[in-house]
Design an enzyme around this catalytic site. Structure first.
Site, PDB file in Angstrom:
ATOM      1  N   GLU A  28       0.825  -1.205   0.000  1.00 50.06           N
ATOM      2  CA  GLU A  28       0.000   0.000   0.000  1.00 50.06           C
ATOM      3  C   GLU A  28       0.858   1.253   0.000  1.00 50.06           C
ATOM      4  O   GLU A  28       1.812   1.377   0.767  1.00 50.06           O
ATOM      5  CB  GLU A  28      -0.920   0.006   1.218  1.00 50.06           C
ATOM      6  N   HIS A 105      -8.364   2.776  -3.765  1.00 55.06           N
ATOM      7  CA  HIS A 105      -9.304   3.017  -2.676  1.00 55.06           C
ATOM      8  C   HIS A 105     -10.282   4.116  -3.080  1.00 55.06           C
ATOM      9  O   HIS A 105      -9.914   5.084  -3.747  1.00 55.06           O
ATOM     10  CB  HIS A 105      -8.559   3.448  -1.414  1.00 55.06           C
TER      11      HIS A 105
END
Length: 591
Positions: A28, A105
């Protein structure tokens, strides 16, 4: 824009198709705050994807969509292997060697269908097939927030909308919170699992969990999910500990349970960032091995915090990936030991804990309970005074208690922060440190790094000042015979005053250790000041939005946001411990 034609397998397909003994990894990243940070992150991601061969990469989405454009651009570059920041990714017609699938996201706060459709359509044009659907925090922490569109109240609304508009093109994931099984009543816990099941039924195909450090807690939650009928893949979120202070801030922010044995291991090494980082790597590897032994999970998500060394070594230690490309020469001295907004602005991790942008780091009800309902500047001054004296655990700009070194400065900080009616100046300090001339690196207050070293610090302070007080302070700095530099700015991005030469750096904390390069752990420069200035004033707006429109408190906080200056002052003679404070006292006591 020329569409990129590519339909890679989705996350769900990759997990389901992987052999039972295979290990899948995701990494991430978040969009950096500065241009140089963005360029360095592209280089870092390219190195890490080539050396670690992750199955996909996550790109985060800032609170209220605050990083929409930068998140989409970063996601497009990774998805299509376009790592040169000077190249226009929208002109690329096919993925290149080194491309890596992306999970973008998305949050449903502060969005309407047009905004959301644009983001999804752009993602689709770049070949992005994976979305992590999150509710997200209310924009700017606003307790009185009303959804921009009533259809988007919760993550499940976002999942349903994407499914209805795009069918099965996107593989949609959701967040999972293992801590939920240890909180509230049994009915609350069953309700949380029922919410997860409902999202699965609405079309979610995988779960990525919040970070955790208690394996037993996670395993109980995982089995409870399966018993509740949740059958989709569950991907544990692993966050290696990078340093002691950031670890405490993050676990406090997300409410993660930390086993006592972990705290016991950290306590004796908490001042040595290198040892803390090594311990964090070992702990993360242990979490992964334990989960493999106790569950059928073989897919893991690594929260990198935009850093390279820890994620690389965690994966290298528990898998058969090829040896990673060596670190950049000298990178450790400025990049792998982040300490918030005072690190080098070239770092992709500069100024961030999680990439979600400015926030109060507290739920609205707790924030109001701690900081009250100020109606005048004297109330603000009292809050700052209580914080520097240790009576408050945090303020909107500082989410941890004051450090021990602040004790040396307490008399001056109290005089600066106290209300004018009580003999103070209502100069509100959000950062400070005393001068240190070569103390031992094992010193319990100022020390860091390995033993046998020496620590140096220049005194500095950051304050919110009125226009009049800012001008008086700047005049005193210009008249000073001692080397003093400053940066000053308002909420207007165009406002900027400084006596530092362009591209000049202020290294204000450094350590000298046997056999190592000088470690510059605290740096104040124009790029970092500008980034912090923007965030500091955004926090005034966040705080304001906790209160009803047209209330006295909201009006007060808005006027402060609009009128005050943020000023950073550095006194460069670290052998003169009183130099900066004498200068401030001279200005503060002037008629």
């Amino acid at each position: 824009m020329i569409p990129v034609v590519r339909e890679p397998p989705s996350i769900y397909e990759k997990i389901r198709q992987a052999p039972d003994d295979a290990n899948l990894w995701s990494l991430e990243f978040f969009p950096p705050k500065t241009v140089l940070g963005q360029a360095n992150l592209c280089e870092r991601i390219e190195r890490m994807t080539k050396s670690l061969q992750p199955s996909w990469v996550h790109v985060t989405w800032g609170t209220g969509g605050s990083t929409r454009d930068s998140s989409l651009e970063l996601a497009a570059r990774v998805q299509n292997g376009v790592f040169d920041p000077e190249e226009d990714v929208s002109l690329v017609t096919a993925p290149r060697e080194g491309a890596c699938d992306v999970c973008l996201h998305l949050t449903c706060t502060n969005v309407d269908p047009i905004y959301l459709d644009d983001a999804l359509d752009r993602a689709k044009r770049f070949g992005i097939r994976n979305i992590l659907a999150l509710r997200g925090d209310a924009p700017r922490g606003e307790e009185y927030w009303v959804a921009t569109d009533q259809r988007f109240q919760h993550a499940i609304d976002l999942i349903r909308y994407i499914r209805a508009r795009h069918g099965d093109y996107f593989c949609i994931g959701m967040a999972g919170f293992p801590e939920g099984l240890s909180r509230g009543t049994e009915a609350d816990q069953k309700r949380e699992l029922a919410f997860l099941k409902e999202k699965q039924d609405a079309g979610a195909q995988f779960i990525v969990t919040q970070l955790f450090y208690d394996v037993d807690l996670f395993v109980r939650w995982y089995h409870a999910c399966r018993q509740a009928g949740i059958t989709i893949p569950v991907i544990p979120g692993i966050m290696p500990i990078q340093n002691y202070s950031s670890f405490l801030r993050i676990v406090n922010l997300c409410g993660a349970t930390v086993p006592q044995h972990v705290l016991d291991l950290l306590e004796p090494i908490r001042m040595d960032d290198a040892k803390v980082k090594d311990m964090g790597i070992e702990l993360s590897q242990g979490l992964i091995r334990s989960l493999r032994a106790q569950t059928d999970i073989h897919t893991f998500h690594i929260y990198t915090l935009n850093l390279e060394k820890s994620a690389t070594n965690v994966i290298k230690g528990v898998s058969d990936v090829p040896s990673p490309i060596p670190d950049m020469p000298g990178a450790e001295t400025w990049d792998e030991f982040p300490n918030g907004r005072y690190t080098d602005a070239r770092s992709p991790a500069f100024g961030e804990m999680d990439g979600y942008g400015a926030s109060l780091k507290l739920p609205p009800t707790q924030a109001v309970k701690l900081w009250g309902t100020p109606v005048d500047e004297e109330d603000i001054s009292r809050m700052f005074t209580q914080y520097v004296s240790g009576q408050l655990p945090c303020v909107p700009w500082c989410d941890i208690p004051v450090w021990d070194e602040t004790t040396q400065l307490l008399p001056m900080l109290l005089r600066l922060n106290m209300p004018k009616a009580e003999g103070g100046k209502s100069w509100w300090t959000v950062g400070s440190q005393p001068a240190v001339d070569g103390c031992d690196s094992s010193d319990p207050v100022f020390g860091f790094g390995p033993q046998g070293g020496y620590i140096f610090q220049k005194a500095f302070v950051e304050l919110f000042l009125t226009q009049e007080d800012k001008e008086a302070l700047v005049a005193a700095i210009r008249a000073s015979e001692r080397p003093v530099t400053y940066f000053a700015g308002t909420c207007d991005p165009a406002s900027m005053e400084t006596n530092v030469q362009k591209h000049g750096l202020n290294t204000v904390t450094w350590g000298v250790f046997p056999g190592k390069e000088v470690a510059q752990s605290t740096i104040i420069e124009e790029a970092s000041f500008r980034a912090w200035r923007d965030e500091a004033f955004a926090i005034w707006r966040e705080w304001e939005l906790l209160f009803p429109p047209r209330s006295a408190t909201r009006s007060l906080l808005r006027s402060i946001h609009d009128q005050r200056w943020l000023v950073t002052v550095v006194h460069h003679d670290y052998k003169d411990p009183s130099g900066l404070w004498n200068l401030l006292d001279q200005v503060a006591t002037a008629p």
